[in-house]
Design a protein around this motif. Sequence first.
Motif: not given
Length: 194
Positions: A1-4, A113-115, A170-171
């Motif tokens: 999921m991609i973060l806002s 987290l990963a990015a 960021v995911e």
Amino acid sequence: MILSNVAIQQCLDEGSLVIEPEPSPRRPGSGQACPYQTSSVDLQLGEEIAFFRDEQQAVIDLRNGDFLSRVGFQFETTLLKDDEPFILKPGRLVLGRTFERVELPIREEKTCLAARVEGRSSHARCGLLVHFTAPTIHAGFAGSIALELINLGPYSLALYPKTPICQLIVETVEGVPFRNDSQFQAQTRPGGLS
């Protein structure tokens, strides 16, 4: 999921994401451009560029050794200055780094987290590709992010230090990964030069 952008800022506040110095301002309207897009944060170009020596006509064997042992001897570096840009000519590849240091800690008790690092569309429309084949920043990474910059446009591009150059997306990572750091972990100079 991609973060806002809101979730990215929450992660910065709780320490599950570290960006130093932290991009600012956090919201638009202060007279400065806000680096937080709806689902990414802009990072800036660092002060050093590494580039292949023009006079060398080497063949790089991609089967042998790690990156630095294969090509480190072929690089020169230069420092970018506010009053004297590095001119990236069409067809030329250089290596840079983000001005910011990024850390994605592996935390046993919480989601990691990963990015991904992607270029900015306004630069891409001028022909600039940024970090074009390996955009993943793995959980556990700590350091400034290496950037492969190539000019595919018809005109030369002026590179200045601290120019917003890329965006960090960021995911979340499902499960807790074991450590397996890459050869580029904790590097501080473009191309892994020391």
